[in-house]
Design an enzyme around this catalytic site. Structure first.
Site, PDB file in Angstrom:
ATOM      1  N   ASP A 125       9.714  -6.332  -5.437  1.00 27.89           N
ATOM      2  CA  ASP A 125       8.774  -6.939  -4.496  1.00 27.89           C
ATOM      3  C   ASP A 125       8.585  -8.384  -4.942  1.00 27.89           C
ATOM      4  O   ASP A 125       8.124  -8.633  -6.058  1.00 27.89           O
ATOM      5  CB  ASP A 125       7.428  -6.173  -4.513  1.00 27.89           C
ATOM      6  N   GLU A 156      14.158   1.718  19.558  1.00 29.55           N
ATOM      7  CA  GLU A 156      13.339   2.931  19.723  1.00 29.55           C
ATOM      8  C   GLU A 156      12.786   2.999  21.142  1.00 29.55           C
ATOM      9  O   GLU A 156      12.118   2.041  21.549  1.00 29.55           O
ATOM     10  CB  GLU A 156      12.186   2.919  18.721  1.00 29.55           C
ATOM     11  N   ARG A 182      10.711  -0.360   8.949  1.00 26.85           N
ATOM     12  CA  ARG A 182      11.101  -0.839  10.273  1.00 26.85           C
ATOM     13  C   ARG A 182      12.615  -0.711  10.400  1.00 26.85           C
ATOM     14  O   ARG A 182      13.360  -1.011   9.462  1.00 26.85           O
ATOM     15  CB  ARG A 182      10.711  -2.313  10.469  1.00 26.85           C
ATOM     16  N   HIS A 235       9.827   8.035  14.507  1.00 29.44           N
ATOM     17  CA  HIS A 235       8.717   7.117  14.156  1.00 29.44           C
ATOM     18  C   HIS A 235       7.383   7.878  14.166  1.00 29.44           C
ATOM     19  O   HIS A 235       6.437   7.486  14.861  1.00 29.44           O
ATOM     20  CB  HIS A 235       8.671   5.918  15.121  1.00 29.44           C
ATOM     21  N   ARG A 252       0.822  -1.215   0.000  1.00 33.06           N
ATOM     22  CA  ARG A 252       0.000   0.000   0.000  1.00 33.06           C
ATOM     23  C   ARG A 252       0.855   1.262   0.000  1.00 33.06           C
ATOM     24  O   ARG A 252       0.601   2.199  -0.750  1.00 33.06           O
ATOM     25  CB  ARG A 252      -0.912  -0.003   1.232  1.00 33.06           C
ATOM     26  N   ILE A 253       1.868   1.292   0.882  1.00 25.71           N
ATOM     27  CA  ILE A 253       2.676   2.518   0.987  1.00 25.71           C
ATOM     28  C   ILE A 253       3.626   2.637  -0.208  1.00 25.71           C
ATOM     29  O   ILE A 253       3.732   3.706  -0.827  1.00 25.71           O
ATOM     30  CB  ILE A 253       3.443   2.546   2.330  1.00 25.71           C
ATOM     31  N   ASP A 296      12.828   7.237   9.536  1.00 19.90           N
ATOM     32  CA  ASP A 296      11.771   7.494  10.524  1.00 19.90           C
ATOM     33  C   ASP A 296      11.781   6.407  11.592  1.00 19.90           C
ATOM     34  O   ASP A 296      11.032   6.498  12.562  1.00 19.90           O
ATOM     35  CB  ASP A 296      10.399   7.529   9.829  1.00 19.90           C
TER      36      ASP A 296
HETATM   37  N1  LIG Z   1       6.984   4.739   9.950  1.00 18.87           N
HETATM   38  C1  LIG Z   1       5.716   4.499  10.233  1.00 18.87           C
HETATM   39  O1  LIG Z   1       5.102   5.204  11.010  1.00 18.87           O
HETATM   40  C2  LIG Z   1       5.007   3.355   9.552  1.00 18.87           C
HETATM   41  C3  LIG Z   1       3.613   3.432   9.407  1.00 18.87           C
HETATM   42  C4  LIG Z   1       2.972   2.406   8.753  1.00 18.87           C
HETATM   43  C5  LIG Z   1       3.672   1.314   8.297  1.00 18.87           C
HETATM   44  N2  LIG Z   1       5.024   1.239   8.486  1.00 18.87           N
HETATM   45  C6  LIG Z   1       5.791   0.075   7.990  1.00 18.87           C
HETATM   46  O2  LIG Z   1       5.692   0.063   6.580  1.00 18.87           O
HETATM   47  C7  LIG Z   1       5.603  -1.300   6.136  1.00 18.87           C
HETATM   48  C8  LIG Z   1       4.877  -1.342   4.795  1.00 18.87           C
HETATM   49  O3  LIG Z   1       3.524  -0.939   4.980  1.00 18.87           O
HETATM   50  P1  LIG Z   1       2.418  -1.261   3.854  1.00 18.87           P
HETATM   51  O4  LIG Z   1       1.133  -0.730   4.367  1.00 18.87           O
HETATM   52  O5  LIG Z   1       2.891  -0.825   2.520  1.00 18.87           O
HETATM   53  O6  LIG Z   1       2.402  -2.849   3.927  1.00 18.87           O
HETATM   54  P2  LIG Z   1       1.886  -3.862   2.820  1.00 18.87           P
HETATM   55  O7  LIG Z   1       1.710  -5.158   3.525  1.00 18.87           O
HETATM   56  O8  LIG Z   1       0.743  -3.283   2.072  1.00 18.87           O
HETATM   57  O9  LIG Z   1       3.126  -3.968   1.811  1.00 18.87           O
HETATM   58  C9  LIG Z   1       4.337  -4.584   2.123  1.00 18.87           C
HETATM   59  C10 LIG Z   1       4.932  -5.070   0.808  1.00 18.87           C
HETATM   60  O10 LIG Z   1       6.258  -5.562   1.070  1.00 18.87           O
HETATM   61  C11 LIG Z   1       6.439  -6.675   0.215  1.00 18.87           C
HETATM   62  N3  LIG Z   1       7.560  -7.498   0.661  1.00 18.87           N
HETATM   63  C12 LIG Z   1       7.546  -8.553   1.507  1.00 18.87           C
HETATM   64  N4  LIG Z   1       8.793  -9.062   1.619  1.00 18.87           N
HETATM   65  C13 LIG Z   1       9.602  -8.319   0.817  1.00 18.87           C
HETATM   66  C14 LIG Z   1      10.984  -8.346   0.500  1.00 18.87           C
HETATM   67  N5  LIG Z   1      11.787  -9.296   1.013  1.00 18.87           N
HETATM   68  N6  LIG Z   1      11.476  -7.429  -0.348  1.00 18.87           N
HETATM   69  C15 LIG Z   1      10.667  -6.482  -0.895  1.00 18.87           C
HETATM   70  N7  LIG Z   1       9.328  -6.405  -0.639  1.00 18.87           N
HETATM   71  C16 LIG Z   1       8.813  -7.308   0.217  1.00 18.87           C
HETATM   72  C17 LIG Z   1       5.108  -7.406   0.244  1.00 18.87           C
HETATM   73  O11 LIG Z   1       4.978  -8.281  -0.861  1.00 18.87           O
HETATM   74  C18 LIG Z   1       4.132  -6.227   0.182  1.00 18.87           C
HETATM   75  O12 LIG Z   1       3.792  -5.920  -1.156  1.00 18.87           O
HETATM   76  C19 LIG Z   1       4.843  -2.004   7.268  1.00 18.87           C
HETATM   77  O13 LIG Z   1       5.185  -3.370   7.357  1.00 18.87           O
HETATM   78  C20 LIG Z   1       5.241  -1.259   8.510  1.00 18.87           C
HETATM   79  O14 LIG Z   1       6.264  -1.954   9.169  1.00 18.87           O
HETATM   80  C21 LIG Z   1       5.698   2.239   9.094  1.00 18.87           C
END
Ligand SMILES: NC(=O)c1ccc[n+]([C@@H]2O[C@H](COP(=O)([O-])OP(=O)(O)OC[C@H]3O[C@@H](n4cnc5c(N)ncnc54)[C@H](O)[C@@H]3O)[C@@H](O)[C@H]2O)c1
Length: 318
Positions: free
Chosen positions: A173, A262, A233, A281, A153-154, A257
């Protein structure tokens, strides 16, 4: 029913209680930091809400009645989801409360690094107006190759934003369909190709495959002066190796971030380095998104209390 909130960084639990108490739930809370503290609070509860508290196999093993563990957030890496699955406990996250904000924060960090904003701002406030011309480490995104690791998503929103800047965008990905990547306007690439980019930005979860994916070897593959952005992360990055490569100039700047610890200890290797920008964060902490997060997490538990089908279950337990 008794619902435990293991830890939280908000002033109160008023939003959560407004959803759960009318259902007859008693909400108990603590600020658990260790598995022992978490176990003590949760062992006799019916549902659990958690922010960062460790919910490992021992904690889950001691749970007598818990049906659902709901995490305040997207990542569920503080929960042993396999142990929960084995015990028939559903683990739910809130996948959509902050996607655009985290994507915005990613671009903010990237632009701060490419435009040398933090150091220029500090120089001006210290009375030093005269910039060095040309600025050797300033970059323009339209001339950069940006590698995006993680097209969830992000990651997808980050790609959308990057398109407006006109540079080349590569995406790795292992799960996302190649056709989706190509349709987005980016090019699907291998992880090695990502580390060949001028800027690498991380958007994957913390798993056994991704932990320390940025390490001494991968940093050495990056072009000299490259930029690393991490809003996913902290444990995806070997902090010691990143600090060494920033000091040597191999990495031009890092914009983060998240950190592997942390809050970081005073002597964390990435603190105090001029070319490392760190935010605490906070990519997802606007008042709007935090309210959505808290209400959605409480609602995940409320669904279990009402006997409804659970949403956003990440470990396959119905
Ligand atoms: N900094 C913050 O405040 C904050 C906020 C929200 C989320 N996050 C982090 O951001 C991450 C991503 O969020 P999202 O909503 O996009 O999650 P998501 O589950 O929608 O997307 C994660 C993507 O990573 C891919 N992936 C898995 N293993 C991989 C690898 N080895 N190499 C490359 N890609 C790989 C998955 O296939 C998936 O498409 C979360 O897991 C969370 O830890 C951080």
């Amino acid at each position: 029913m008794k619902i435990a909130v293991t830890d939280y960084s908000f002033d109160s639990l008023d939003f959560e209680k407004a959803i759960l108490e009318p259902l007859g739930c008693e909400v108990v809370d603590a600020q658990c930091r260790t598995p022992q503290e978490t176990m003590k609070l949760t062992h006799d509860c019916d549902g659990v809400i958690s922010q960062y508290a460790p919910i490992n196999a021992d904690v889950i093993g001691a749970m007598q009645k818990v049906r659902v563990i709901a995490r305040y957030g997207i990542g569920v890496d503080n929960v042993d989801i396999a142990a929960a699955r084995a015990k028939g406990i559903a683990v739910c996250n809130v996948p959509d409360y902050c996607i655009n904000e985290v994507a915005d924060h990613t671009l903010a960090l990237m632009l701060c690094a490419t435009r040398c904003l933090v150091s220029d701002n500090a120089n001006v406030h210290a009375g030093n107006w005269k910039a060095s011309v040309p600025a050797p480490s300033m970059k323009s995104l339209d001339q950069c190759k940006v590698g995006v690791a993680g097209f969830g998503r992000i990651g997808r929103q980050v790609v959308q934003r990057l398109l407006a800047f006109g540079g080349e965008i590569l995406v790795f990905d292992p799960v996302a369909p190649l056709a989706d990547i190509e349709k987005s306007g980016a090019r699907a690439a291998s992880l090695d190709e990502i580390f060949g980019c001028d800027i690498v930005t991380l958007h994957c979860p913390s798993t056994d495959q991704t932990r320390k994916m940025v390490n001494a070897q991968s940093l050495a593959k990056m072009p000299r002066g490259a930029i690393l952005v991490n809003v996913s992360r902290g444990d995806l990055v070997d902090s010691e190796a990143l600090a060494q490569t920033v000091k040597s100039g191999q990495i031009g700047a890092a914009a983060l971030d998240v950190l592997d610890e942390e809050p970081p200890p005073e002597k964390h290797p990435l603190l105090g380095l001029g070319n490392v920008i760190v935010t605490p964060h906070v990519a997802s902490v606007s008042a709007r998104s935090v309210r959505v997060l808290r209400e959605s997490t409480a609602e995940a538990v409320a669904r279990a209390v009402r006997g409804e089908k659970l949403l956003n279950v990440v470990n396959g337990v119905e």
